[in-house]
Design an enzyme around this catalytic site. Structure first.
Site, short mmCIF file in Angstrom:
data_model
loop_
_atom_site.label_atom_id
_atom_site.label_comp_id
_atom_site.label_asym_id
_atom_site.label_seq_id
_atom_site.Cartn_x
_atom_site.Cartn_y
_atom_site.Cartn_z
N GLU A 111 -8.97 -29.27 54.42
CA GLU A 111 -9.78 -28.41 55.26
C GLU A 111 -11.43 -29.81 54.91
OE1 GLU A 111 -11.28 -26.54 51.55
OE2 GLU A 111 -9.16 -25.69 51.40
N LYS A 113 -15.55 -30.80 55.31
CA LYS A 113 -16.03 -30.87 53.63
C LYS A 113 -17.40 -31.08 54.35
CE LYS A 113 -17.15 -34.25 50.05
NZ LYS A 113 -18.01 -34.23 50.28
N TYR A 222 -14.32 -21.80 50.52
CA TYR A 222 -13.23 -22.88 50.18
C TYR A 222 -11.89 -22.51 49.42
CZ TYR A 222 -16.78 -26.22 48.76
OH TYR A 222 -18.18 -26.37 47.82
N CYS A 405 -58.81 -46.08 64.96
CA CYS A 405 -60.20 -45.77 65.29
C CYS A 405 -60.79 -46.82 64.56
CB CYS A 405 -60.60 -44.78 65.12
SG CYS A 405 -60.56 -44.11 63.74
N CYS A 426 -61.30 -39.33 66.65
CA CYS A 426 -59.95 -40.49 66.48
C CYS A 426 -59.28 -40.51 68.33
CB CYS A 426 -59.39 -40.39 65.61
SG CYS A 426 -57.65 -41.08 65.52
S1 IVH Z 1 -13.88 -27.80 46.92
C1 IVH Z 1 -12.75 -27.66 42.35
N1 IVH Z 1 -13.71 -27.75 49.47
O1 IVH Z 1 -18.41 -31.44 48.50
C2 IVH Z 1 -13.11 -28.51 44.11
N2 IVH Z 1 -15.80 -28.83 47.86
O2 IVH Z 1 -17.93 -33.98 46.68
C3 IVH Z 1 -14.49 -28.14 44.35
N3 IVH Z 1 -17.67 -29.73 49.44
O3 IVH Z 1 -18.98 -29.83 45.25
C4 IVH Z 1 -15.15 -28.29 45.33
N4 IVH Z 1 -16.60 -29.19 51.70
O4 IVH Z 1 -20.29 -28.62 47.36
C5 IVH Z 1 -14.39 -28.23 47.78
N5 IVH Z 1 -13.82 -27.64 52.15
C6 IVH Z 1 -14.94 -27.77 50.67
C7 IVH Z 1 -15.63 -28.74 50.28
C8 IVH Z 1 -16.24 -29.50 49.09
C9 IVH Z 1 -17.63 -29.51 50.67
C10 IVH Z 1 -18.65 -30.28 48.59
C11 IVH Z 1 -18.44 -29.62 46.74
C12 IVH Z 1 -18.53 -30.10 46.21
C13 IVH Z 1 -18.85 -31.87 47.08
C14 IVH Z 1 -17.87 -32.87 45.67
#
Ligand code: IVH
Length: 677
Positions: A111, A113, A222, A405, A426
């Site tokens: 996925e 991030k 997610y 100024c 100014c």
């Molecule tokens: S899974 C137990 N999936 O990244 C699983 N997190 O660095 C928990 N985040 O706290 C998170 N995209 O705020 C997950 N596709 C994604 C994500 C994601 C962004 C953030 C989330 C998490 C942080 C961790």
């Protein structure tokens, strides 16, 4: 169709359109038609509050004020993820997974991030019940009212959803919306936000949800806590999709870590074409059963890992620190850098925000610093390489006098910004005010711009906005100035030839017909943006009314708070400002809301209550016709009401009251005849 049925129909139609637009990104109706239906629903809801769906699409505009956010304990800890930064570390993760799954086959879900802030959303019987920020992972803030303004998050689930459901995901603000918000802040003399992520986090904590509604938050989910029968993570994503929840299209089922790697390589390139920021990829073991077997460390799940992209970052040197003065006197430091290539452009400057930022980072002239480009307009300094620092370098002392100024700078209590108090003497403040005054949304003199204003200022003809109205053909014809572009060193001449002069004078003359609200905005009073100026103009009707208003009068205007009220009082207490306003009046600028031309005075001295639904007009149209013909609209019936205009489905109580008081009741046809006679 009854009003109740019509409300139900419109509500469900609009919910569907919201889903098509915000979740599927496949609208099936034009924006105009959508707005028309929404308006219709709003009017019906006003007339029949008893039939309003608590999750009505009209509620997306917010309105609820949260004094302080309640703390809510999470149903299970909101965990963070372990990070990897290169292929080897990712392969190590895969080796651990292979061991922990005991030689059985496994798949991954890959996925994006999302670079935002985590949110947990609870649905009860398919209705959005509660939204909670991550907080410390164990408990967070109840931000339900704010999350309800996010259009892609449904208030009501579709399909076969579980009775109790908690989903988790990330909220963010799109890059373009962030840039637009910052441009607006800069225009209003406010300091810009650092990045989209902080802006999204700040937005979610605003206490007035109607303010939140104006800022375009979005998000993807997610994680689904209740399995809802899903055997694997990918299925649970599909299930969330079937409930109408926003899930990202990019999510991919991968048979091996090599497939995950291909996904990473692809998105490392493609991320620049996304409308929102991502900072990496998240890899999750797909099977729920295997996830459960693998469990957690004290901080992270063992079955998931994040891969962080390298942000484009360069090392360069700070040649100097310059200070820029804005139109409101705010002094902003800017680092002048040895030119460096970053994502295809040459970077020569970086924003360093304010004095606190400089001292926290300990940025000094001569330092080697890392610069990065995010969604920001100007690149930023993200670190100082102290090992490369010269032994005799000296800490940066923020200036204490204005670089333009020489006035001594102020730092108002509680503000991070130093300001030059010499508002009327100014040079950048003077020029900035005039530039704001002629701006597109203010007096709109498009024949003038920054460079021409500079020439007029340098020649001693412009000191304040009102001087524009004193400019004469003979004084400005022939003025000229050589302008050198700082980046390219190219030289150009700005000259005031016959045609230019005529255009300028015509533009200035035409600006005299701008309405009062624009003149008020053009004055550049701190915190009085376009919308506030409109509100004030319509409330007080004239400059005299506004200038004579006390702090209490100002505070009593809906949406005008203490800060704006104080800023107005302080502006009008200055003799210089009062003189300038008087001069503007003498040049014929508009300081009154122009009274609308009445279509007739047939309804003069008559008061009307309008109730129910009409087929010839909308309720608002009807009210406008009453006003345009000299009549008065009142909201409730009393013995001084002359007419009750009765539409369909008017409440029985109103009718009863009108009968009791002997008020004349007319329908829309009779009303039309009254006007036409
Ligand atoms: S899974 C137990 N999936 O990244 C699983 N997190 O660095 C928990 N985040 O706290 C998170 N995209 O705020 C997950 N596709 C994604 C994500 C994601 C962004 C953030 C989330 C998490 C942080 C961790």
């Amino acid at each position: 169709m009854s009003a109740e049925a019509k409300i139900k129909l419109l509500t469900s139609e609009l919910k569907e359109h919201n889903y098509n637009y915000y979740v599927l990104a496949r609208p099936t109706i034009s924006d105009r038609d959508f707005d028309r239906k929404l308006k219709e629903l709003e009017l019906l809801e006003q007339a029949f509050p008893a039939h309003v769906d608590p999750n009505s699409p009209t509620k997306r505009v917010g309105g609820e004020i949260t004094k302080s956010f309640d703390t809510v304990v999470h149903s299970s800890r909101m965990l963070s993820l372990g990070n990897t930064y290169n292929k080897e570390e990712l392969m190590d993760f895969d080796n651990r997974v292979a061991k922990l799954t005991g030689g059985n086959d496994y798949q991954y879900t890959a996925e994006l991030k999302f670079d935002g802030l985590a949110i947990a959303i609870r649905y009860k019987n398919g209705l959005l019940h509660q939204a909670i920020t991550r907080g410390d992972g164990t408990k967070g803030d109840d931000v339900t009212a704010n999350v309800k303004t996010i259009r892609s998050i449904p208030h009501q689930l579709k399909g076969e959803f579980p009775v109790d459901l908690e989903v988790r995901g990330e909220l963010f603000i799109h890059k373009a919306a962030f840039v637009k918000m910052n441009e607006e802040r800069i225009r209003l003399g406010e300091s810009p936000y650092a990045n989209p992520r902080n802006t999204a986090a700040g937005t979610l904590k605003i206490q007035d949800s109607s303010e939140v509604a104006k800022r375009p938050l979005d998000g993807f989910l997610y994680q689904m806590l209740e399995h809802g029968g899903a055997l694997n993570h990918y299925q649970s994503i599909e299930m969330m999709r079937s409930y109408g929840l926003p899930v990202d299209e990019a999510t991919k089922l991968c048979d091996s870590i090599n497939d995950v790697w291909d996904f990473i390589i692809y998105w490392d390139q493609e991320r620049h074409n996304l409308s929102f920021d991502i900072d990496g990829v998240v890899v999750k073991v797909n099977s729920r059963l295997q996830q459960e077997e693998m469990g957690f460390t004290s901080k992270f799940p063992r079955w998931a890992m994040s891969y962080k992209f390298e942000t484009e970052r360069q090392l360069t040197k700070v040649i100097n620190i310059n200070y820029q003065v804005g139109r409101t006197g705010a002094v902003t430091p800017v680092a002048i850098l040895e030119p460096v290539q970053l994502l295809g452009t040459t970077v020569r400057r970086a924003s360093i925000h304010n004095a606190d930022f400089i001292s926290q980072m300990d940025i000094r002239v001569g330092d080697s610093v890392f610069v990065e480009k995010g969604g920001e307009i100007i690149p930023k300094i993200v670190g100082v390489e102290k090992s490369m620092r010269d032994s005799n370098s000296i800490p940066t002392q923020f200036i204490n006098v204005c670089p333009e100024c020489s006035a001594e700078l102020d730092r108002p209590e509680g503000e991070a910004v130093f300001r030059c108090p010499n508002y009327s003497g100014c040079p950048p403040q003077i020029k900035g005010k005039i530039e704001h005054f002629i701006g597109r949304k203010a007096m709109d003199v498009s024949s003038l711009g920054e460079e021409k204003i500079d020439v007029l200022y340098q020649s001693g003809l412009l000191h304040r906005p009102v001087d524009l109205y004193e400019l004469k053909h003979t004084n400005i014809l022939g003025l000229s100035k050589n302008i050198i572009n700082e980046d390219s060193a190219e030289e150009r001449v700005v000259s005031f030839k016959e045609k230019t002069v005529q255009n300028i004078l015509d533009g200035i003359q035409a600006s005299k017909s701008q309405p009062f609200e624009r003149v008020l905005f053009a004055l550049g009073i701190r915190f009085v943006g376009e919308t506030v100026a409109k509100k004030l103009a319509y409330h007080f009707k004239s400059m005299d009314g506004l200038m004579n208003a006390s702090l209490e009068n100002l505070n009593a205007v809906p949406e005008i708070g203490e800060v704006i009220a104080c800023s107005l009082r302080s502006y009008f207490s200055s003799d210089e400002n009062k003189t300038e306003i008087e001069l503007m009046k003498s040049h014929g600028l508009n300081f009154n809301v122009e009274e609308k031309e009445l279509s007739s005075n047939k309804l003069e001295n008559l008061s009307f209550v309008v109730s129910g639904i009409f087929s010839l007009f909308s309720r608002n149209e009807l009210k406008k016709i009453i006003e345009d013909n000299g009549g008065k609209n009142v909201s409730s019936i009393s013995k001084s009401t002359d007419y009750l205009v009765v539409g369909d489905n008017m409440g029985p109580a109103k009718k009863e009251k009108a009968e009791k008081l002997g008020i004349k009741m007319i329908d829309e046809n009779e009303f039309s005849t009254m006007i036409a006679e």
